[in-house]
Motif scaffolding. Sequence first.
Motif, PDB file in Angstrom:
ATOM      1  N   VAL A  48       0.865  -1.183   0.000  1.00 48.48           N
ATOM      2  CA  VAL A  48       0.000   0.000   0.000  1.00 48.48           C
ATOM      3  C   VAL A  48       0.895   1.224   0.000  1.00 48.48           C
ATOM      4  N   GLY A  49       0.643   2.145  -0.932  1.00 48.41           N
ATOM      5  CA  GLY A  49       1.450   3.355  -1.023  1.00 48.41           C
ATOM      6  C   GLY A  49       1.089   4.365   0.051  1.00 48.41           C
ATOM      7  N   ASN A  50       2.080   5.188   0.427  1.00 48.26           N
ATOM      8  CA  ASN A  50       1.825   6.232   1.419  1.00 48.26           C
ATOM      9  C   ASN A  50       0.870   7.294   0.896  1.00 48.26           C
ATOM     10  N   HIS A  51       0.781   7.421  -0.444  1.00 48.71           N
ATOM     11  CA  HIS A  51      -0.167   8.393  -0.989  1.00 48.71           C
ATOM     12  C   HIS A  51      -1.593   8.037  -0.608  1.00 48.71           C
ATOM     13  N   LEU A  52      -1.855   6.745  -0.350  1.00 50.34           N
ATOM     14  CA  LEU A  52      -3.170   6.318   0.115  1.00 50.34           C
ATOM     15  C   LEU A  52      -3.239   6.256   1.631  1.00 50.34           C
ATOM     16  N   ALA A  53      -2.224   5.667   2.254  1.00 54.95           N
ATOM     17  CA  ALA A  53      -2.260   5.517   3.712  1.00 54.95           C
ATOM     18  C   ALA A  53      -2.219   6.865   4.427  1.00 54.95           C
ATOM     19  N   GLN A  54      -1.578   7.882   3.835  1.00 56.11           N
ATOM     20  CA  GLN A  54      -1.464   9.199   4.454  1.00 56.11           C
ATOM     21  C   GLN A  54      -2.185  10.269   3.642  1.00 56.11           C
ATOM     22  N   HIS A  55      -3.242   9.874   2.920  1.00 63.02           N
ATOM     23  CA  HIS A  55      -3.960  10.836   2.081  1.00 63.02           C
ATOM     24  C   HIS A  55      -4.589  11.908   2.962  1.00 63.02           C
ATOM     25  N   PRO A  56      -4.343  13.189   2.680  1.00 59.60           N
ATOM     26  CA  PRO A  56      -4.862  14.234   3.581  1.00 59.60           C
ATOM     27  C   PRO A  56      -6.363  14.452   3.473  1.00 59.60           C
ATOM     28  N   ASP A  57      -6.991  14.051   2.374  1.00 58.38           N
ATOM     29  CA  ASP A  57      -8.404  14.344   2.163  1.00 58.38           C
ATOM     30  C   ASP A  57      -9.317  13.142   2.362  1.00 58.38           C
ATOM     31  N   LEU A  58      -8.773  11.944   2.439  1.00 58.21           N
ATOM     32  CA  LEU A  58      -9.593  10.746   2.617  1.00 58.21           C
ATOM     33  C   LEU A  58      -9.788  10.457   4.095  1.00 58.21           C
ATOM     34  N   SER A  59     -10.984  10.020   4.450  1.00 53.09           N
ATOM     35  CA  SER A  59     -11.252   9.616   5.820  1.00 53.09           C
ATOM     36  C   SER A  59     -10.601   8.266   6.113  1.00 53.09           C
ATOM     37  N   CYS A  60     -10.461   7.967   7.388  1.00 51.65           N
ATOM     38  CA  CYS A  60      -9.862   6.685   7.772  1.00 51.65           C
ATOM     39  C   CYS A  60     -10.713   5.513   7.290  1.00 51.65           C
ATOM     40  N   THR A  61     -12.025   5.713   7.262  1.00 52.94           N
ATOM     41  CA  THR A  61     -12.896   4.642   6.748  1.00 52.94           C
ATOM     42  C   THR A  61     -12.623   4.396   5.272  1.00 52.94           C
ATOM     43  N   ALA A  62     -12.465   5.463   4.488  1.00 54.19           N
ATOM     44  CA  ALA A  62     -12.186   5.299   3.061  1.00 54.19           C
ATOM     45  C   ALA A  62     -10.824   4.636   2.844  1.00 54.19           C
TER      46      ALA A  62
END
Length: 378
Positions: A39-53
Amino acid sequence: MDTQQNTALTRALAEVPGPLPTSGVIHITFPHTDRFTVVGNHLAQHPDLSCTAVGIAVRIQSLPQGAKVGIKALAAHCREGEKRIAAALRELEAHGYLRRVRDRLPSGRIITRTVFCNRPAALLHPRRPAGAPPQPAKPEPAPAQAPVQEPAPVPAPAPVQEPAPAPVPAPMQEPAPLPASAPAPVQEPAPVPVCHPTAAPPAPELPVAPVAPPAPSAPLFVPRVPPPTAPKAPRRPLPRPGELTPELDRAATAFLSDLHRHAPQFTLSEDDVRRLVPGVAAWLERAVRPDSIRRTLTDDPPQPLKHPAKLLAHRLTELLPPAPPGVDDLAALDRPRPRFTVTPFQTCDDCDRAFRSPTPGHCRDCRETRAAYEQAAA
């Protein structure tokens, strides 16, 4: 003595390289050998996505090809409800991680495919096909190896065209052992281009060979636009009577012309009246009273009513009552049904028990008792 020490955790912390931070998280990392997902950090640390997403995206990314990732399928394996899962999927779709594509099968059936991309940013750049032609184009020093392989055929024509000069075959024999030893030293010595002045003519032919395979241009990223939706089903035709007699035509025309007096919003033009006459005649032919037709057609219209003729045509078609029953069908309803005789209840004269019998008297037990007494007395 009450506090239990986790020796495994203490041993793992002792093996962490470097000094431990005084605050914040401490990572104890073990390499995965099976059952893991990158899993890329762009997804794991996405600033606009909620933790559920983010969690839903990681779960979808860990599933195999063809797994069900609908709202109900995810809700069956997650603690989140369908509303939170639907909101998370919308977030992923808004940021490009998820895409729902409508596709038409060869049979004509339209299905929805769910596509998940682990790196949406990579889709914005041109993509090359999976073939081999673009791979040799990347290393630039490749042309240096090409002239080394071609001197072998060069010496054959060289002595034929110029047999007189003897020193020419001497340098021709030197490049032959060079490729056998190693290709690397061929690039290092400078005399290689000097020893092959005749290599100039084949030089323009070298780029021609690699240019031929990549002639088909690499396809750029094609936006996944959903196919057009299936064509709508044709509208049902306006009902028509079995025979449009002059009486039915006259009655239907008068009904439609007089409709605006009862419902002012249903003011029709002459062309609309002529087009709707067969539909009203079909209703009149089925023995429906004019006031019932008027109530059915004009009851609860939409506000504002823009096309009264279209609404009347729709209701005349969709609300058409069935044909009245025939004489034989009505006779079948009036036919007497077979009756069954029911034995009434009676009350026993001795024990007051209820029993079924056509005449009053005694129940079975009382009759048996009386018979036993009579036999004993006899």
